[in-house]
Structure formats: C-alpha cells, structure tokens
Scaffold this motif. Structure first.
Motif, short mmCIF file in Angstrom:
data_model
loop_
_atom_site.label_atom_id
_atom_site.label_comp_id
_atom_site.label_asym_id
_atom_site.label_seq_id
_atom_site.Cartn_x
_atom_site.Cartn_y
_atom_site.Cartn_z
N UNK A 124 47.56 58.19 37.20
CA UNK A 124 47.85 56.95 36.48
C UNK A 124 48.38 55.85 37.39
N UNK A 125 49.02 56.22 38.49
CA UNK A 125 49.72 55.23 39.30
C UNK A 125 48.99 54.98 40.62
N UNK A 240 34.01 47.54 40.70
CA UNK A 240 33.65 47.23 42.08
C UNK A 240 34.49 48.05 43.06
N UNK A 241 34.18 47.90 44.30
CA UNK A 241 34.83 48.67 45.36
C UNK A 241 36.06 47.91 45.85
N UNK A 242 37.15 48.03 45.10
CA UNK A 242 38.37 47.31 45.44
C UNK A 242 39.18 48.06 46.48
N UNK A 247 43.60 46.52 44.34
CA UNK A 247 43.82 47.36 43.17
C UNK A 247 45.28 47.34 42.75
N UNK A 248 46.21 47.41 43.71
CA UNK A 248 47.63 47.41 43.36
C UNK A 248 48.03 46.07 42.75
N UNK A 249 47.48 44.98 43.25
CA UNK A 249 47.81 43.67 42.67
C UNK A 249 47.38 43.62 41.21
#
Length: 664
Positions: A124-125, A240-242, A247-249
């Motif tokens: 989840x994180x 997409x391929x983040x 992704x954290x943002x």
C-alpha cells in the motif's frame, strides 16, 4: 539476546503490571518483514526526543538490520521485559502514512488473503522521497493541504438523456453516487461511451463533496482518459511508467488531500483519499487486476470493501461478470445496473453465426470475407480477432484437419522458425511435414492460427491494407483497412469506425485447459464485438457494423449467449457445471504451492483443512507441489491452514497462497 524488537505479548485479560513505568511510551509496530510466523506487532521503546503517533512509518532494528515498520498503536503498556525493549530509530516524514480506518482495511485484507499484515503495508505504501516532501512543504501543501472545491454537478436533464437506456437502474446508481452508498455491478450498453458516463459519475461524486477512486486494467484505458478530463486539476493519474519520485509525489498529493480523484492500475486500490465516496473498477473480470505478489488480492474485492467501510459507492463495471462477481450477485451483495431490454436490443451489433465445416486451408468463411470486403468498401475497418500472437505453432493437415504428430513419440508437431517441423517432446525434426496419415496432403496449417499467419493470408486475398496489431499501444493505419488483432489490442473504444468484426477461432479459446475458458472467451468476444456498435461506427454506418462468428460448436452456451447478446443466460448454464464440480462461484478456490518434494505433504494438507474442503493434488509445478482447494468457508479453511503455514515459515520452506486465483 538479539536486537530485534520484542513481540507485543500482552493479550486481552492479561494481568495489569503495576510496576510498569507509565511515563514510558511504547510503539507497537508492524515490522515489514516477510516470514508468516513473524506476522504480529512488536514493541519498541520511543526515545524522549522522538514524536510518534499511530499510523506513522518508522525505522527500527530487527534481527540486526534496519527495517521499516508501521506504528499500529502508541501505549504505555507492555509485557516485554526492559532488557528486551529496543528503541525506535526514527520516524519517516511528518505525516501519518496510514490512518486507523486504513489499518483496519489492511488487516481485513491480510485475513482475507491469508497474508501477513506487513505484506499489505509494503504493497500500500510507496518508497519515500525526502526531496518531494521538501518541495511540497515549500509549495505550502505538506504536511496538509487545503481541500479543493469541485465544479457543479452536470446538468440534470443532460444526465437523464445520457442515462435513459438504463431506466430506473440508472437513476438509482446516480442518486447513490451523489450522496448515498451501496455496491453495484454495471453492465454498460453495447457501444456505450464509457469515458463520458464514468466521467459524469465522478463529477456527481465530487459535486456531492466526496472523492473518487478509479482502477483500470491497462494504461491505455479511454474511460480513464475521460475521468482525467472530467476531474481536471483535482486528479492524479498514476498510469504509465512513473519513476519513484513522481509516484511518491502523486501518493503524497492524495494523502494530504491536495487532490480528490485517483486514477490508476491495480496498485492504487489501497491509495488514500480524504472522503471516499465512489470507488470504480473498470472491466472487473480482467486478470490484470489481480495482484501477483502477496497479498494476492483482486482490485474488485478491495474497492468494494473500501467503499463499504467509507459509506460510499463501490461500482464494478463489466459485460460478462467474473465468477466472484456472479457469486456476489447471487448472494445479493451487489445490485445489478443493466440496460433496459429495449435499449440493449437497439444498441447491440448484428451477429451472424456460421457453423464451421472444418475448413483449414482457408481460415475464413465466405460470410466473413464478404463482411470484410463490405467494411473496407464503406471506408471503415474490418477487424479479425486472432487466438494468439505470431504463427500458431501446433500443426494440422491443410486439407482434412488431421493432427500432425511426431513419428517417434506421437506428440503434436510444431512449426519451426526456419520453416521446418519439430517435436518438442523428443526433439525429432524434419525439413518439411510428413504426408498426412489420412489424406496424403503435405501442406500444414496451424491448429489455431496466430495473428501473423492470418495477416499473411488476408494480405494475399484482399486488396485492402492489412495490419497485424499485437499487444497494447499499437497504432493502426487509417481506415479503410483490415486489422488482425490479439486480445491485448482490444480496448473499450475502437481505433475508428468498424464495419465488420470477425471472430473466427473462438473454439480454440473455449478449449483452453482452464476452468474460466468459457467466460473469458465470451467476455473478450463481447468486448470486441461492441466495436461494431460504437458511436464511431454508427456515425459512418447508422445501422452499425457486422459481427461474424465461426464455430464448430454452435450450440455451446457461450456462443449462444454471444449470438443472443445475453450474458445472464451464459451464467445460468455455466453454473450447472460449476456447481457439479464445486468450482467458483459454487465454492471458493484456494491455490497452495509449497517448495518441497515431501511425499507426505498431501496427507498433511488434507488433515489440516476442515470437513467439506476438497483438496486436489499435489501436482509438481516448477519445483514445487501445488494443491487446489475448494472450500465452502474461506475463513475457516485459511485459519485451519495457518499452523501448517507458520511451521513452513519457521523451517524456511517457501510457499504461496492464492485465494480466488484468476485461472481457476
């Protein structure tokens, strides 16, 4: 004595320790380690200079290593001796990563899938990126952001017109999304503009002061594009391929309340939102929505449970329900939202069934080639659905259809890349196919033609441009053209107007050795057939395009449901077979794989499970013994297996558990 954290041993009813120093702070931590037998909170001492609250992520020492953990509780009580308490090292960030209701959901998920809570926490994180937190703090939205407002709801009259084809069901769903709650399964009209309809539901939810989560099976989902357009700057799109930073943002924007809509693949099922009011899973039966790592959950179950706990709406979208969704329907745990019969009859494509006469040399019947010709002459696409990519390797005689077999071991012969024929069973190889045992013909064809093979055949026989599309994100030529496609290129929205859809090899898919072959084949056929009824098609061909189905089994209930456009009729027939076999949805399937060759394992598993649980196997699969369990009571079966699984964990024996596997 080790330096790992001490297990939180205090249980309900344990004696009060009057000599405990009440000024101490104890953090009860779910340490993010894998072994199942360590699936419990561990107590750590909170240093005086560390501020920590429940839900924060922390770094601790566990078995001599720095490890992450999630604080489940901060208390002053512990039964752990002082000399075994170890201090927390530090907290990660100034925000709460998991709130109490979210931790309860993670614990529910662990119980439902038989996985450790720590696996759910890790799933989840995201990984923390400190630079993102610093930039967000400078921008003024971290550790908390002001709640943004949304646009007003769409015009009521326009909504009534757009949803008219669903009658009272459509009004029920819209009212629930605005301010109510409930679990629903929506079967869209053939050719429905999903991007517009889903976007309207999200706008209704936002206007009602609540937030929305939309989970899609593939990154190219046009419906997800519609949600992104409808929500504007209130949405984060994780497709997409983040990279890790991006992704954290996005996760942090959702956590702090800076955005109110999250769109993404199955990984966002557990992403936080401040006031979840609508949680949608598009194409709920798609196997891409099933997680391949522990906890092996399906987005469908997680989304419905999150919506239920939040008092919002959980919405599954699909044409042919999956077995678990059908079980929910039968148990009346979800409400069906279906078109009126009149609207569906008017919207469905024209389907022609052509009984297959055993043709092999020419894969397509005259009705199919005629439909392709009419489609391209009208300036539209003709679409041929192939059973698989490439050539299709298992060979049959091009004249009579006799299976081509190895003269040494009688296994099926395959087509080699250099044009030779070979046997993967014993290694026999020849430069060309031996004469057919039945008719003497030497021209082989594939038992199930691949996209490349069909593309070559159509290029030779058609004047139109022929393009082979295999996989996602393939760009077709402009119409008119013939597109040979595999399932990976079949999306909710066609690439343009489609005047003909040819389903020439559904029999091969129906014969796959998996229990869900029939439902999966019907679902794919319905999805691509709707291209012939899409508004893009009707703008060019007011009566829509043609759908031609070739089958050697015209009486099969999946073929019948397709021709009559009646998914409900499929399950009414399919459930008879499933019930007799005690397979989903009649029972819950649980797959158990253990990395061992112990001949006594089967007896141990059978002895552990409760009465009424059938155990099939073991079968040797990739270096392990695999069992398929059929259970009436999922929770009881998982609980009965727990001691056995913990013993394997302590012994270092790897094992995998999968509840409701997608291919069972």
């Amino acid at each position: 004595m080790t330096d790992q954290g001490a297990p939180a041993a205090r249980a309900a009813g344990a004696p009060d320790r009057g000599d405990l120093d009440r000024s101490r702070r104890i953090a009860r931590v779910h340490v993010e380690v894998e072994p199942l037998h360590l699936d419990r909170p561990f107590d750590y001492l909170v240093p005086d200079d560390v501020e920590v609250v429940a839900g924060q992520r922390v770094e601790v020492l566990f078995a001599g290593r720095r490890t992450l953990g999630l604080v489940a509780e901060v208390t002053s009580d512990t039964d752990v001796p002082d000399d075994r308490l170890r201090p927390l090292r530090r907290t990660l960030g100034d925000h709460v990563w998991v709130r109490p209701d979210e931790l309860a959901t993670l614990r529910w998920l662990a119980a439902r899938t038989g996985a450790p809570v720590a696996d759910g926490v890790r799933h989840a994180l995201p990984k923390r990126v400190i630079e993102v937190e610093r930039a967000a703090a400078e921008a003024g939205w971290y550790p908390a952001a002001p709640r943004p407002s949304s646009d007003p709801a769409p015009d009521a009259d326009a909504l009534d017109a757009a949803w008219a084809g669903y009658g009272e069901d459509g009004r029920t769903l819209r009212e629930a999304v605005t301010s109510g709650h409930g679990s629903f399964l929506w079967r869209p009209l053939p050719g429905e503009d999903l991007a517009a309809r889903v976007g309207e539901l999200v706008q209704l939810c936002l206007a009602g002061g609540r937030d929305a989560l939309v989970v899609v099976p593939d990154p190219s989902s046009p419906a997800a594009d519609g949600v992104v357009a409808a929500a504007g700057d209130l949405v984060v799109d994780t497709r997409g391929d983040l990279k890790q930073r991006a992704m954290y943002r996005r996760w942090l924007e959702a956590r702090t309340g800076r955005v109110r809509v999250v769109v993404g693949l199955r990984g966002v099922s557990l992403w936080p939102l401040e006031r979840l009011g609508l949680a949608i899973v598009l194409d709920e039966a798609n196997p891409a929505l099933k997680e391949r790592r522990s906890p092996r959950h399906h987005a469908r179950e997680v989304v419905l449970e999150r919506a239920r706990r939040a008092g919002g709406v959980g919405l599954l979208v699909g044409t042919v329900p999956s077995a678990p969704a059908w079980r929910l329907l039968r148990e009346r745990r979800v409400v069906p939202i279906v078109p009126t019969r009149e609207a569906e009859r008017a919207a469905r494509p024209r389907v022609t069934l052509v009984p297959d006469d055993g043709r092999y040399r020419t894969r397509l019947a005259a009705e199919a080639t005629g439909a392709l010709r009419r489609a391209t002459r009208a300036g539209t696409y003709g679409v041929v659905l192939a059973a698989r990519r490439g050539e299709g390797r298992a060979l049959v005689c091009g004249r009579c259809g006799e299976r081509s077999v190895c003269p040494t071991c009688a296994s099926s012969l395959l087509l080699g890349r250099d044009g030779s024929v070979l046997c993967e069973g014993c290694g026999w190889r020849a430069p060309k196919l031996p004469a057919c045992r039945a008719c003497g013909e030497r021209r082989p064809v594939p038992l199930a033609a691949g996209a490349a093979w069909l593309g070559r055949e159509l290029t030779r026989s058609s004047d139109a441009t022929v393009a082979v599309l295999e996989g996602y994100a393939q760009t077709p030529p402009p119409p008119p053209a013939i597109l040979v496609t595999t399932r990976g290129s079949v999306l909710d929205t066609p690439p343009g107007p489609v005047g003909a859809v040819i389903l020439a090899d559904l029999d091969g898919a129906l014969r796959r050795p998996t229990l869900d072959a029939a439902e999966d084949t019907l679902r794919l056929a319905v999805q691509v057939a709707t291209w012939a009824a899409h508004p893009l098609t009707r703008a060019v061909l007011p009566d829509g395009g043609e759908v031609v189905v070739q089958s050697r089994e015209p009486e099969h209930h999946a073929i019948d449901a397709l021709v009559r456009w009646d998914p409900g009729a499929f399950w009414k027939a399919e459930i008879v077979t499933r019930t007799a076999l005690r397979f989903p949805p009649a029972a819950v399937a649980i797959r158990l794989g253990v990395a061992t060759t112990d001949p006594g394992l089967g007896a141990a598993v059978r002895a552990a499970v409760p009465p009424g649980t059938d155990v099939l196997g073991p079968l040797p699969v990739e270096g392990e013994l695999t069992f398929l369990l059929k259970a009436d009571d999922r929770a009881a079966t998982l609980a009965a297996l727990r001691p056995l699984r913990e013993a394997w964990s302590k012994a270092g024996t790897t094992h995998r558990l999968d509840v409701d596997p997608v291919d069972a």
